[in-house]
Design an enzyme around this catalytic site. Sequence first.
Site, PDB file in Angstrom:
ATOM      1  N   ARG B  14     -10.821  -6.347  -8.687  1.00 12.39           N
ATOM      2  CA  ARG B  14      -9.663  -5.445  -8.565  1.00 12.39           C
ATOM      3  C   ARG B  14      -9.398  -5.102  -7.106  1.00 12.39           C
ATOM      4  NH1 ARG B  14     -11.776   0.611 -10.414  1.00 12.39           N
ATOM      5  NH2 ARG B  14     -13.929   0.274  -9.825  1.00 12.39           N
ATOM      6  N   SER B  41      -7.970   3.649 -10.463  1.00 14.44           N
ATOM      7  CA  SER B  41      -8.772   2.684 -11.228  1.00 14.44           C
ATOM      8  C   SER B  41      -8.331   1.253 -10.971  1.00 14.44           C
ATOM      9  CB  SER B  41      -8.661   2.967 -12.731  1.00 14.44           C
ATOM     10  OG  SER B  41      -9.069   4.272 -13.015  1.00 14.44           O
ATOM     11  N   GLU B  62       3.546   2.853 -20.579  1.00 18.58           N
ATOM     12  CA  GLU B  62       3.518   1.420 -20.248  1.00 18.58           C
ATOM     13  C   GLU B  62       4.754   0.681 -20.726  1.00 18.58           C
ATOM     14  OE1 GLU B  62       1.088   3.053 -21.866  1.00 18.58           O
ATOM     15  OE2 GLU B  62      -0.466   3.222 -20.345  1.00 18.58           O
ATOM     16  N   PHE B  87      -3.551  -1.988 -22.102  1.00 17.48           N
ATOM     17  CA  PHE B  87      -2.306  -1.213 -22.026  1.00 17.48           C
ATOM     18  C   PHE B  87      -1.210  -1.979 -21.275  1.00 17.48           C
ATOM     19  CE2 PHE B  87      -5.999   1.831 -21.596  1.00 17.48           C
ATOM     20  CZ  PHE B  87      -6.207   1.868 -22.962  1.00 17.48           C
ATOM     21  N   HIS B 113      -9.682  -4.080 -15.527  1.00 16.18           N
ATOM     22  CA  HIS B 113     -10.532  -3.594 -16.625  1.00 16.18           C
ATOM     23  C   HIS B 113     -10.427  -4.498 -17.858  1.00 16.18           C
ATOM     24  CE1 HIS B 113     -10.408  -0.283 -13.903  1.00 16.18           C
ATOM     25  NE2 HIS B 113     -11.081   0.541 -14.659  1.00 16.18           N
ATOM     26  N   ASP B 121     -16.874   2.238 -21.453  1.00 15.84           N
ATOM     27  CA  ASP B 121     -15.663   2.829 -22.028  1.00 15.84           C
ATOM     28  C   ASP B 121     -15.483   2.452 -23.500  1.00 15.84           C
ATOM     29  OD1 ASP B 121     -15.006   4.199 -19.792  1.00 15.84           O
ATOM     30  OD2 ASP B 121     -13.520   2.760 -19.063  1.00 15.84           O
ATOM     31  N   ARG B 171     -13.103  -4.554 -13.530  1.00 17.83           N
ATOM     32  CA  ARG B 171     -13.463  -3.325 -12.832  1.00 17.83           C
ATOM     33  C   ARG B 171     -14.733  -3.513 -11.998  1.00 17.83           C
ATOM     34  NH1 ARG B 171     -15.235   1.601 -16.400  1.00 17.83           N
ATOM     35  NH2 ARG B 171     -16.942   0.147 -16.773  1.00 17.83           N
TER      36      ARG B 171
END
Lengths: 287, 317
Positions: B14, B41, B62, B87, B113, B121, B171
Amino acid sequence: MNTNPLLKTKDELDEMARQIRRDIINMLLISKSGHSGGPLGMSDFFTALYFNDMNLDPNNPYFENRDYFFLSIGHIAPVWYATLSRRGYYPVDEMKTLRKVNGRLQGHPAPLKTHGLPGVEIASGSLGQGLSIAVGTALGLKLDKKSNHVFCICGDGELQEGQIWEAVMTAAHHQTDNLTLIIDKNDCQIDNRVQKVLNLDPMADKFKAFNFKVYEIDGHDMDIILKTLKEARGHKGQPTVIIAKTLMGKGVSFMEDNYKWHGVPPNEEQGAQALEELKPTKYGDFV
Amino acid sequence: MKYNIENPELKETRQGFADALVELGKENPNIVVLGGDVTGSVKTNFFRDAYPDRFFSVGIAEQDMMGVAAGLALVGKIPFASTYGEFATGRPFDQIRQSIAYSEMNVKICASHCGISVGPDGATHQSLEDVGIMRILPHMTVVTPCDYDQTYKAVKKCVEYKQPFYIRFYRDKTPNFTGMDAKFEFGKADTLIDGTDVTLIANGLLVWEAIIAAENLKKDGISARVVNMHTIKPIDVDTIVKCAKDTELVITCEDHQKQCGLYGAVAEVLSLHYPTQMDYVAVEDTFGESGTMQQLMSKYKIDHVEIERKVKARLKK
């Protein structure tokens, strides 16, 4: 270069709106498929936008200083197609090809790149998406310090889509005062009255609470439509919304204010009666 | 390619996205970025801080983000829409389909992610279907870079194409091994290790696992070719067919559901052009759970151990 206003008086504009209504009926009689009520209800507004208010040039549809127009309720495409044709974007004869294979007049507006109907910016049909696109366009124009205005037409039933309210928040947060949302408030959707399916009133209060400048008008009064469009264009600091009270099927007695005319075409007999009620104009029919 | 298999350099993919974006912002005034709240993030905060005028916050919305991106593209901007993989694809699928893919808008959807690597998560945040969701759309290019360097290059290069892109990354820190000087071209797979007994066609996180597997298999006398199929669409048909002809066994490796991802894409090519014995290393039609990246890769059998097991089973060694 902008070629508007082409028609100036209420009488001229009303006559063009009547011709567009006749075109809608004739298109649907040929296609035997498509939506009748919504297109007839928005004919006055389309006439006002395309023959008077918007900066446009049918011979150069994508010139840099054009106003941007988005039809979020893609299913009322027949009124847009008839308007574009009458305004000179493509030949009137082509109206015969509504919903036909290999045609440019797709059931719902299709992308320019693949279908190439001049005047169309982007696809629509799946409801709730047009306002977000209009907001993005408005943000891009503001970034470039351009003065083009952006218009987006949504239906009242369409406001049940959550994405609309996401876009409303974004528009207000970024103060896109170069954006005017027009709501076709006919209180009809395919199943029933909007109030019965999922009520959206008090609609004006909702938009005020979201920090829009709100105009509530009669969507069939040409003088009021033109005056309101000018006011909305001039309003600074907030996006604007014109809640246009309309009648689904306006101009055809047996269709008026009847949600059952949302998604069906007239049969031959009904079409003939509709054309009798919508008196011929000096422009003549395409059939 | 130079790497230290025992002790590789670790970097976040990322961050490769973030660094490329800032560079692009410097080079091209039409680059704009949309923030969906998770800017820290997905690391679009670096662009936001460098070019605040060209950063638009749209909140946790989104569906709207994809439409706003399409509108920005209409007026000549090159919008990057970025959030977590699930998302960025699952939630706004219809918006991407109509307003971006069908309409051929020049929007770059960059998702962080992704896959099971988001670990603690849990399943709601582990996008294991995103490649399939994006790959099925006409006009969409789908890319899964394997490390920081390649993510940087993919993001820099995608603006040379006026069309929609989906780029998927991670991530956590992962081995960075391809090298900035390595050639990178969309739709052209990279053969990282040559071999004759089996071809491991991997992408993303699993490329490194395939490299480890190939090194370990060597000790058992198995010669494994490792191909980095970073672009899943359009897929590199020539390389896949050549590998199938050369090795007669192809095993795909990915951190995605076994349906519709790299396995599906490669199987589609081989079934048509050169039917060949195949196997896969992918998530077995199930959702993930919380855990560390390493724990989950092991539990869900998407690591070098599983690659080695499948190779040996197929070769009956």
